[in-house]
Design a protein around this motif. Structure first.
Motif, PDB file in Angstrom:
ATOM      1  N   VAL A   1     -64.344   2.779  19.111  1.00  0.00           N
ATOM      2  CA  VAL A   1     -65.770   2.483  18.756  1.00  0.00           C
ATOM      3  C   VAL A   1     -65.973   2.834  17.147  1.00  0.00           C
ATOM      4  O   VAL A   1     -65.408   4.000  16.470  1.00  0.00           O
ATOM      5  CB  VAL A   1     -66.657   3.578  19.463  1.00  0.00           C
ATOM      6  CG1 VAL A   1     -68.089   3.513  19.087  1.00  0.00           C
ATOM      7  CG2 VAL A   1     -66.569   3.361  20.929  1.00  0.00           C
ATOM      8  N   SER A   2     -66.824   2.195  16.705  1.00  0.00           N
ATOM      9  CA  SER A   2     -67.134   2.357  15.189  1.00  0.00           C
ATOM     10  C   SER A   2     -68.652   2.010  14.875  1.00  0.00           C
ATOM     11  O   SER A   2     -69.401   1.225  15.585  1.00  0.00           O
ATOM     12  CB  SER A   2     -66.217   1.407  14.418  1.00  0.00           C
ATOM     13  OG  SER A   2     -66.473   0.175  14.417  1.00  0.00           O
TER      14      SER A   2
ATOM     15  N   GLU B   1     -65.605   6.073  12.627  1.00  0.00           N
ATOM     16  CA  GLU B   1     -64.693   5.181  12.800  1.00  0.00           C
ATOM     17  C   GLU B   1     -63.634   5.720  14.021  1.00  0.00           C
ATOM     18  O   GLU B   1     -63.575   7.079  14.063  1.00  0.00           O
ATOM     19  CB  GLU B   1     -63.807   5.195  11.343  1.00  0.00           C
ATOM     20  CG  GLU B   1     -63.162   6.483  10.828  1.00  0.00           C
ATOM     21  CD  GLU B   1     -62.880   6.419   9.452  1.00  0.00           C
ATOM     22  OE1 GLU B   1     -62.070   7.496   9.214  1.00  0.00           O
ATOM     23  OE2 GLU B   1     -63.369   5.839   8.814  1.00  0.00           O
ATOM     24  N   PRO B   2     -63.120   4.932  14.470  1.00  0.00           N
ATOM     25  CA  PRO B   2     -62.246   5.322  15.547  1.00  0.00           C
ATOM     26  C   PRO B   2     -61.231   6.258  15.205  1.00  0.00           C
ATOM     27  O   PRO B   2     -60.296   6.232  14.189  1.00  0.00           O
ATOM     28  CB  PRO B   2     -61.683   4.124  16.372  1.00  0.00           C
ATOM     29  CG  PRO B   2     -61.804   3.049  15.228  1.00  0.00           C
ATOM     30  CD  PRO B   2     -62.821   3.285  14.383  1.00  0.00           C
TER      31      PRO B   2
ATOM     32  N   TYR C   1     -66.412  11.298  11.886  1.00  0.00           N
ATOM     33  CA  TYR C   1     -67.637  10.975  11.375  1.00  0.00           C
ATOM     34  C   TYR C   1     -67.986  11.359   9.889  1.00  0.00           C
ATOM     35  O   TYR C   1     -67.263  12.590   9.646  1.00  0.00           O
ATOM     36  CB  TYR C   1     -68.755  11.996  12.202  1.00  0.00           C
ATOM     37  CG  TYR C   1     -69.017  11.189  13.541  1.00  0.00           C
ATOM     38  CD1 TYR C   1     -70.062  10.458  13.756  1.00  0.00           C
ATOM     39  CD2 TYR C   1     -68.343  11.820  14.655  1.00  0.00           C
ATOM     40  CE1 TYR C   1     -70.153   9.981  15.176  1.00  0.00           C
ATOM     41  CE2 TYR C   1     -68.093  11.156  15.827  1.00  0.00           C
ATOM     42  CZ  TYR C   1     -69.332  10.515  16.024  1.00  0.00           C
ATOM     43  OH  TYR C   1     -69.450   9.945  17.411  1.00  0.00           O
ATOM     44  N   HIS C   2     -68.653  10.676   9.089  1.00  0.00           N
ATOM     45  CA  HIS C   2     -68.967  10.874   7.786  1.00  0.00           C
ATOM     46  C   HIS C   2     -70.402  10.790   7.668  1.00  0.00           C
ATOM     47  O   HIS C   2     -70.763   9.674   7.646  1.00  0.00           O
ATOM     48  CB  HIS C   2     -68.004   9.893   7.055  1.00  0.00           C
ATOM     49  CG  HIS C   2     -66.490   9.825   7.323  1.00  0.00           C
ATOM     50  ND1 HIS C   2     -65.635  10.631   6.615  1.00  0.00           N
ATOM     51  CD2 HIS C   2     -66.059   8.849   8.036  1.00  0.00           C
ATOM     52  CE1 HIS C   2     -64.443  10.168   7.095  1.00  0.00           C
ATOM     53  NE2 HIS C   2     -64.754   9.188   8.036  1.00  0.00           N
TER      54      HIS C   2
ATOM     55  N   ALA D   1     -76.557  13.620  11.831  1.00  0.00           N
ATOM     56  CA  ALA D   1     -75.449  14.108  11.371  1.00  0.00           C
ATOM     57  C   ALA D   1     -74.591  15.183  11.922  1.00  0.00           C
ATOM     58  O   ALA D   1     -73.492  15.283  12.116  1.00  0.00           O
ATOM     59  CB  ALA D   1     -75.735  14.407  10.007  1.00  0.00           C
ATOM     60  N   ASP D   2     -75.326  15.690  12.699  1.00  0.00           N
ATOM     61  CA  ASP D   2     -74.798  16.871  13.737  1.00  0.00           C
ATOM     62  C   ASP D   2     -74.587  16.371  14.906  1.00  0.00           C
ATOM     63  O   ASP D   2     -75.257  16.229  16.006  1.00  0.00           O
ATOM     64  CB  ASP D   2     -76.256  17.898  13.876  1.00  0.00           C
ATOM     65  CG  ASP D   2     -75.551  19.211  14.692  1.00  0.00           C
ATOM     66  OD1 ASP D   2     -74.615  18.903  15.550  1.00  0.00           O
ATOM     67  OD2 ASP D   2     -76.048  20.353  14.639  1.00  0.00           O
TER      68      ASP D   2
END
Length: 153
Positions: free
Chosen positions: A94-95, A84-85, A72-73, A27-28
């Motif tokens: 990119v996704s 998601e882009p 980022y989520h 996540a980082d």
């Protein structure tokens, strides 16, 4: 002229680390990206969005550089990290996602899925020749990334 190459990748692996530490690393984004090979520059765009600039591949005027940005989520309770882009950033879209599941105290199963479209300034005549090269390079980078993540634990 330009050609667009589409790439879909899926990987599954088990990382020898606990759920919390694996999730926190993935996540980082800057920390996770430090394990990804051939990143020339990672730029924080704010609000958990980052621009990735990869090292150039090729020679002189035929060198290709992929540049893209993602927002980022992360949802730790659900075990998901998605990206998601960001529109208008670079030559790539990119996704993708990470799905993370605990396998006990010292093992975590992760699934990596990503879709990418890279537009490169080459004549359409070269698409048949260059497409497999770009896909191979992307696969190789992701495989190295997966190995590097395992080694991080």
């Amino acid at each position: 002229m330009a050609i667009t190459v589409s790439i879909e990748l899926n990987r599954e692996l088990e990382i020898p680390g606990g759920y919390d530490e694996v999730f926190d690393l993935l996540a980082d984004v800057p920390r996770s990206a430090s394990h990804f090979p051939k990143v020339h520059k990672l730029t924080d765009l704010g609000e958990n969005a980052y621009r990735w600039e990869m090292e150039k591949v090729g020679v002189d005027k035929h060198a290709i550089q992929s540049v893209y940005a993602c927002k980022y989520h992360s949802d730790k309770d659900a075990g998901r990290i998605t990206w998601e882009p960001v529109k208008g950033e670079g030559n790539g879209v990119v996704s993708g996602s990470w799905t993370i599941k605990s396998r006990g105290d010292n093992a975590t199963a992760v699934k990596f899925q990503t879709s990418a479209e890279l537009t490169v300034p080459l004549p359409s005549l070269l698409k048949l020749a260059i497409s497999p090269v770009i896909k191979h390079e992307f696969n190789s980078l992701v495989d190295t990334y997966m190995n590097n993540l395992k080694k991080a634990f």
